[in-house]
Design an enzyme around this catalytic site. Structure first.
Site, short mmCIF file in Angstrom:
data_model
loop_
_atom_site.label_atom_id
_atom_site.label_comp_id
_atom_site.label_asym_id
_atom_site.label_seq_id
_atom_site.Cartn_x
_atom_site.Cartn_y
_atom_site.Cartn_z
CB CYS A 118 -0.96 0.00 1.19
SG CYS A 118 -2.13 -1.36 1.13
CG HIS A 260 -3.17 3.27 2.12
ND1 HIS A 260 -3.57 2.88 0.87
CD2 HIS A 260 -3.34 2.21 2.94
CE1 HIS A 260 -3.96 1.62 0.92
NE2 HIS A 260 -3.83 1.19 2.16
CG ASN A 290 -6.51 -0.88 1.17
OD1 ASN A 290 -5.85 -0.48 0.22
ND2 ASN A 290 -5.96 -1.34 2.28
#
Ligand code: COA
Length: 339
Positions: A118, A260, A290
């Site tokens: 990520c 993020h 996500n």
């Protein structure tokens, strides 16, 4: 005046199929209420059978190049470097970036993958910006693309609720530090002692491919949610503060924090640690979940399209992911034409 990388194009792509919380709840022991209250996510997009990470990366790359062209003229889309952040490459070997560059018609430009889960987009941005600063490249296409739906355990209600597929991309060009869009600094870090918290166990050199299927779901992605939550808050807050201190901005002077998009509670906790107001925090995870390396550029794209992110805004990017890894970047938002 010192030579730096300047952001001059922005794009993104999502697969056509969206899966709502209600649809997930038809397949798994979960509910719209649990997912919304514990994560802030309402739906996520997933690739169709046969659709790969490179397909999304090419679509996002094309969109970002079109944005650069509309913003800066025909020459603005002529990049001489492609960096692709992904942890779900089309194949373990070779890298996916050369295929993406080829399909975008970019000729024989250097192209490589960055693997930082990520945090991948921030790492890729730092790598491309550094190559521009060093004079190795003039213009770079930086893409974050992942298709985590292809590596999730279909029976794992937690990861299936959180992760979605997508791709986001930016174009960078060489320019001066006083220009809008100039990348003003980076803070990057890693802690391999947490390598097992976010992992796909099988398929690498440690747990090798065998003639039969891997045992016990070892080819699926696994995540230890609680410690990951705590570290994400801690490391994004620390990294953000370290970068702000270095470039001389206070948290109050930042107009938009694009972190993020892992969990709305993580975003709010980072906001609390930094003393931010809600209006400073960009959130699009309700619509996409996500999306791993695509998360930050997709959030930028959505915020720019909604008018939430405007030219002149002071923007802080911050990410956290497997590795463990984390990273932050800062810029003043430029005037961009986006699709
Ligand atoms: N639906 C319903 N219940 C669920 C669920 C779901 N989709 N997922 C987990 N649960 C259950 C658990 O099984 C557990 O049940 P139990 O108490 O009977 O054992 C309960 O909810 C609480 O689980 P817990 O893991 O403590 O929940 P949480 O509040 O910590 O939320 C995460 C779980 C994964 C949402 C949260 O830890 C998180 O967001 N972690 C970080 C994830 C992340 O950012 N990953 C990427 C990093 S880059």
């Amino acid at each position: 005046m010192s030579r730096v990388a300047v952001l001059c194009g922005l794009g993104g792509a999502l697969p056509a199929t969206a899966v709502s919380n209600e649809e997930l709840a038809e397949q798994l022991d979960t509910s719209d209420r649990w997912i919304r209250t514990r994560t802030g996510i309402g739906r996520r997009h997933v690739v169709a059978p046969g659709e790969a990470t490179s397909d999304l990366a090419v679509a996002a790359g094309r969109d970002a190049l079109a944005s650069a062209r509309r913003t800066g003229g025909e020459d603005a889309a002529g990049v001489d470097l492609v960096v692709l952040a992904t942890s779900t490459p089309d194949r373990p070997c070779p890298a996916t970036a050369p295929d993406v560059a080829h399909r975008l018609g970019l000729g024989t430009v250097p192209a490589f993958d960055v693997s930082a889960v990520c945090t991948g987009f921030v790492y890729a941005l730092a790598a491309a910006a550094s190559m521009i600063t060093a004079g190795v490249a003039e213009r770079a296409l930086v893409i974050g693309a992942d298709t985590f739906s292809t590596i999730l355990d279909p029976a794992d209600r937690t990861t299936r609720a959180i992760f979605g597929d997508g791709a986001g991309a930016v174009v960078l060009r060489a320019g001066g530090a006083d220009e809008p869009g100039a990348l003003l600094g980076f803070d990057l870090g890693s802690d391999g002692s947490g390598a097992d918290l976010i992992t796909v166990r099988a398929g690498g050199s440690r747990q090798r491919s065998t003639p039969g299927p891997p045992g016990d779901g070892d080819h699926f992605f696994t995540m230890d949610g609680r410690p990951v939550f705590t570290r994400a808050v801690l490391d994004m807050s620390r990294s953000s503060q370290a970068l702000l201190d270095r470039i001389g901005w206070t948290p109050a002077e930042v107009d938009k924090v694009v972190a993020h998009q892992a969990n709305i509670r993580i975003l709010n906790a980072v906001g609390e640690q930094l003393g931010l107001e809600e209006k400073q925090i960009v959130a699009n995870l309700d619509r996409v979940g996500n999306t791993v390396a695509a998360s930050i550029p997709l959030a930028l794209r959505d915020a720019a399209a909604d008018g939430e992110l405007r030219p002149g805004h002071r923007v802080l990017l911050t990410g956290f992911g497997g590795g463990l890894t984390w990273g932050s970047a800062a810029l003043v938002w430029p005037a961009l034409e986006t699709g």
